[in-house]
Write a protein that holds these residues in place. Structure first.
Motif, short mmCIF file in Angstrom:
data_model
loop_
_atom_site.label_atom_id
_atom_site.label_comp_id
_atom_site.label_asym_id
_atom_site.label_seq_id
_atom_site.Cartn_x
_atom_site.Cartn_y
_atom_site.Cartn_z
N UNK A 231 85.24 43.73 96.19
CA UNK A 231 85.70 42.36 96.01
C UNK A 231 85.26 41.48 97.18
N UNK A 232 85.37 42.02 98.39
CA UNK A 232 84.93 41.27 99.56
C UNK A 232 83.43 40.97 99.48
N UNK A 233 82.65 41.96 99.03
CA UNK A 233 81.21 41.75 98.89
C UNK A 233 80.91 40.70 97.83
N UNK A 234 81.63 40.76 96.71
CA UNK A 234 81.39 39.80 95.64
C UNK A 234 81.72 38.38 96.09
N UNK A 235 82.75 38.24 96.89
CA UNK A 235 83.08 36.92 97.43
C UNK A 235 82.00 36.45 98.42
N UNK A 238 78.93 35.37 96.54
CA UNK A 238 79.20 34.36 95.51
C UNK A 238 78.96 34.90 94.10
N UNK A 239 79.47 36.09 93.84
CA UNK A 239 79.38 36.71 92.52
C UNK A 239 80.72 36.61 91.82
N UNK A 240 80.74 36.94 90.54
CA UNK A 240 82.01 37.00 89.83
C UNK A 240 82.87 38.08 90.47
N UNK A 245 81.36 47.13 89.70
CA UNK A 245 79.98 47.03 90.20
C UNK A 245 79.02 47.10 89.03
N UNK A 246 78.21 46.06 88.91
CA UNK A 246 77.18 46.00 87.88
C UNK A 246 75.86 45.60 88.51
N UNK A 247 74.87 45.24 87.71
CA UNK A 247 73.53 44.91 88.22
C UNK A 247 73.52 43.84 89.30
N UNK A 248 74.35 42.80 89.18
CA UNK A 248 74.34 41.71 90.16
C UNK A 248 74.86 42.18 91.52
N UNK A 252 72.73 42.52 95.07
CA UNK A 252 73.14 41.88 96.32
C UNK A 252 73.23 42.89 97.45
N UNK A 253 73.78 44.08 97.16
CA UNK A 253 73.95 45.08 98.22
C UNK A 253 72.63 45.76 98.60
N UNK A 254 71.72 45.86 97.65
CA UNK A 254 70.43 46.50 97.96
C UNK A 254 69.44 45.50 98.59
N UNK A 255 69.71 44.22 98.43
CA UNK A 255 68.77 43.20 98.91
C UNK A 255 68.73 43.05 100.41
#
Length: 255
Positions: A231-235, A238-240, A245-248, A252-255
């Protein structure tokens, strides 16, 4: 005001009291679950679990609900009492956990699950995982039985069956084609959620750790600390925000 479903039987009274207080605050806010999700930053599906008695919310979610209620109604919410009740509910859960229970059994948008009193919906993915787990367990039992006796051993010479040990995961970071990998899985599309386990979860935990967001360790189990980190990573990216954990999120984490 919502017509609440009856809570599952067998819950500790302090847990029942805490969930009842959450429901009263939600009713006082006058918000739908989806509006509450938008106001607090925690997904509607998570709030449904919190309010149905399947999951204890993280501290930040409880504080956010109290703040929303206070802002919208002008009511003076006794946050200190609410948080004390929350702490007692969490303590009750930890105290009542069965021996051998690990974070793999936990379900934390950083929430903390209640004892296994309410069966969770059986998704096709979970059904496959359960079947696979049963097959592996059966294979281990068969191997143990076969190795208990050695055809070349004399009668009366005991043999000890092999004992399975927890899988140890490590994070070996490499960058390939502009993406980070940690050596446990190359997936960038598998959907992960609470209660799942395996190398894909270990890969996720390593990537979260590389991003400076602690998942509470790398054990291959998607528990409450891992969900909170997601959740912290998604915030951050700026993801839903849904704790899954899905493709988006992978991108973000692999980028």
């Amino acid at each position: 005001m919502a017509r609440w479903k009856e809570l599952p039987g067998g819950l500790d009274p302090v847990v029942v009291e805490f969930i009842g207080q959450l429901r009263r605050l939600k009713d006082a806010s006058g918000l739908s679950v989806h509006r509450l999700a938008a106001r607090t930053g925690y997904s509607a599906s998570s709030w449904e679990r919190y309010l149905s008695g399947r999951l204890l919310p993280p501290t930040a979610a409880v504080e956010a609900l109290a703040a929303v209620t206070c802002t919208d109604t002008g009511a003076d919410t006794d946050t200190a009492r609410l948080m004390a009740l929350y702490a007692a509910a969490v303590d009750s859960w930890h105290r009542d956990r069965p021996t051998g229970h690990t974070d793999a059994d936990e379900d934390e948008e950083g929430g903390e699950p209640l004892p296994n009193l309410v069966p969770r919906p059986v998704t096709r993915r979970r059904l496959y995982l359960t079947a696979a787990g049963a097959a592996v367990a059966g294979a281990l039992i068969a191997v143990a039985a076969m190795t208990e006796f050695d055809s070349g051993a004399s009668a009366g010479s005991p043999r000890t069956a092999a004992v399975a040990h927890p899988i140890a995961y490590a994070c070996t970071y490499v960058r390939r084609h502009g993406s980070w990998y940690a050596g446990n899985s190359d997936t960038s599309s598998d959907v992960l959620e609470v209660d799942m386990s395996g190398p894909e979860v270990a890969e996720l935990q390593c990537l979260l750790q590389r991003a400076g967001i602690s998942p509470g360790g790398v054990d291959g189990n998607f528990g409450p600390l891992t969900e909170s980190a997601v959740i912290s990573a998604q915030k951050r990216y700026h993801l839903d925000v849904d704790g899954q954990v899905g493709p988006h999120t992978w991108a973000a984490l692999r980028g």
